[in-house]
Design an enzyme around this catalytic site. Structure first.
Site, PDB file in Angstrom:
ATOM      1  N   CYS A   1       5.293  16.620 -12.261  1.00  0.00           N
ATOM      2  CA  CYS A   1       6.640  16.343 -12.786  1.00  0.00           C
ATOM      3  C   CYS A   1       7.297  15.133 -12.116  1.00  0.00           C
ATOM      4  O   CYS A   1       8.394  14.751 -12.475  1.00  0.00           O
ATOM      5  CB  CYS A   1       7.540  17.570 -12.640  1.00  0.00           C
ATOM      6  SG  CYS A   1       8.161  17.851 -10.971  1.00  0.00           S
TER       7      CYS A   1
ATOM      8  N   HIS B   1       0.825  -1.216   0.000  1.00  0.00           N
ATOM      9  CA  HIS B   1       0.000   0.000   0.000  1.00  0.00           C
ATOM     10  C   HIS B   1       0.859   1.266   0.000  1.00  0.00           C
ATOM     11  O   HIS B   1       0.383   2.345   0.343  1.00  0.00           O
ATOM     12  CB  HIS B   1      -0.948   0.012   1.208  1.00  0.00           C
ATOM     13  CG  HIS B   1      -2.035  -1.018   1.129  1.00  0.00           C
ATOM     14  ND1 HIS B   1      -2.851  -1.332   2.176  1.00  0.00           N
ATOM     15  CD2 HIS B   1      -2.430  -1.821   0.113  1.00  0.00           C
ATOM     16  CE1 HIS B   1      -3.714  -2.286   1.807  1.00  0.00           C
ATOM     17  NE2 HIS B   1      -3.464  -2.595   0.567  1.00  0.00           N
TER      18      HIS B   1
HETATM   19 ZN    ZN Z   1       6.507  19.144  -9.907  1.00  0.00          ZN
END
Ligand code: ZN
Length: 256
Positions: free
Chosen positions: A140, A129
């Site tokens: 990003c 998990h």
């Molecule tokens: Zn970022």
């Protein structure tokens, strides 16, 4: 002799489990919330102490909640993370780390996100998990360690990436999210190859972990259960220990 009949029964069951461990080539531990209760982390299934008693999990711990109301999401998780980050492993974690160090068990597969197995010294820990160890930017993918998330919060209490305007999300598996494929297949391979699967502190009711003992049984291995309360696998277990998880594992270690 001391401790009365209950201790005698425990001693016998612990000796049985120790004998199974000694006779197995490959032993894997599968752990759930019950192993962290002695560290002061409540099992969310326990009435009165549960994490989800006063909050609807779908409201805060769902991936849609993260995207839809990130402020509320972090309001819930921020204090929880700092609380979890301060917890220490208990002797049940310690016993498993010792058993790995001595070459007795191969790995720990865990549902827990609290990092306590690693803190106790276990090296091969498969966290199905995810864990609180890191958070990542949803845009990003920049990664931040637990200690590095605090400085990312904006005035709304939302963690924002330092590299881009993306929102930062903890690397725990939320409701509505798939488990990481690589991690779950590693867990499945380990359980299928195990001669003995030690199921510790888990009610074995939440998939995919609930399906892992079946993989061990299907390939001819055995399962042992060290968990308070019933599990769906009790009748198929070679041995069941249902006392306090620390007492039980200490007794098994002593009998090895
Ligand atoms: Zn970022």
């Amino acid at each position: 002799m001391s401790g009365g009949p209950a201790a005698g029964t425990r001693h016998r069951a612990a000796s049985e489990l120790a004998a199974l461990i000694r006779g197995a080539e490959s032993v894997v531990a599968l752990t759930g919330a019950g192993i962290s209760v002695p560290s002061g982390i409540p099992d969310f299934r326990t009435p009165g102490t549960g994490l989800w008693e006063n909050v609807d999990p779908m409201e805060v711990a769902h991936i849609d909640a993260f995207h839809g109301d990130t402020k509320r999401f972090w309001q819930f998780y921020r204090p929880r993370f700092s609380d979890l980050g301060a917890k220490e492993p208990n002797r049940a974690h310690g016993v498993l780390a010792e058993l790995e160090a001595s070459g007795t068990i191969d790995a720990v597969v865990t549902q827990n996100i609290d990092r306590l197995h690693s803190k106790a010294g276990s090296e091969r820990v498969i966290e199905v998990h995810g864990s609180i160890a890191t958070s990542s930017c949803t845009s990003c993918r920049a990664s931040y360690p637990l200690e590095g998330v605090g400085v990312l919060f904006d005035e709304d209490g939302i963690a924002i990436c330092a590299c881009c305007p993306g929102k930062v999300k903890p690397n725990v598996v939320l409701f509505g999210e798939l488990l990481p494929e690589r991690v779950i297949s590693e867990a499945q391979d380990l359980c299928a190859a195990a001669d003995l699967l030690l199921c510790i502190g888990s009610s074995l009711e939440v998939y995919p972990v609930a399906g892992l003992p079946e993989l061990t049984l299907e390939s001819g291995g055995r399962i042992a259960i060290v968990t308070q309360g019933p599990t769906p696998y009790d009748s198929e277990a070679a041995v069941k220990l249902d006392g306090d998880v620390v007492d039980e594992l200490e007794a098994v270690l002593a009998a090895l």
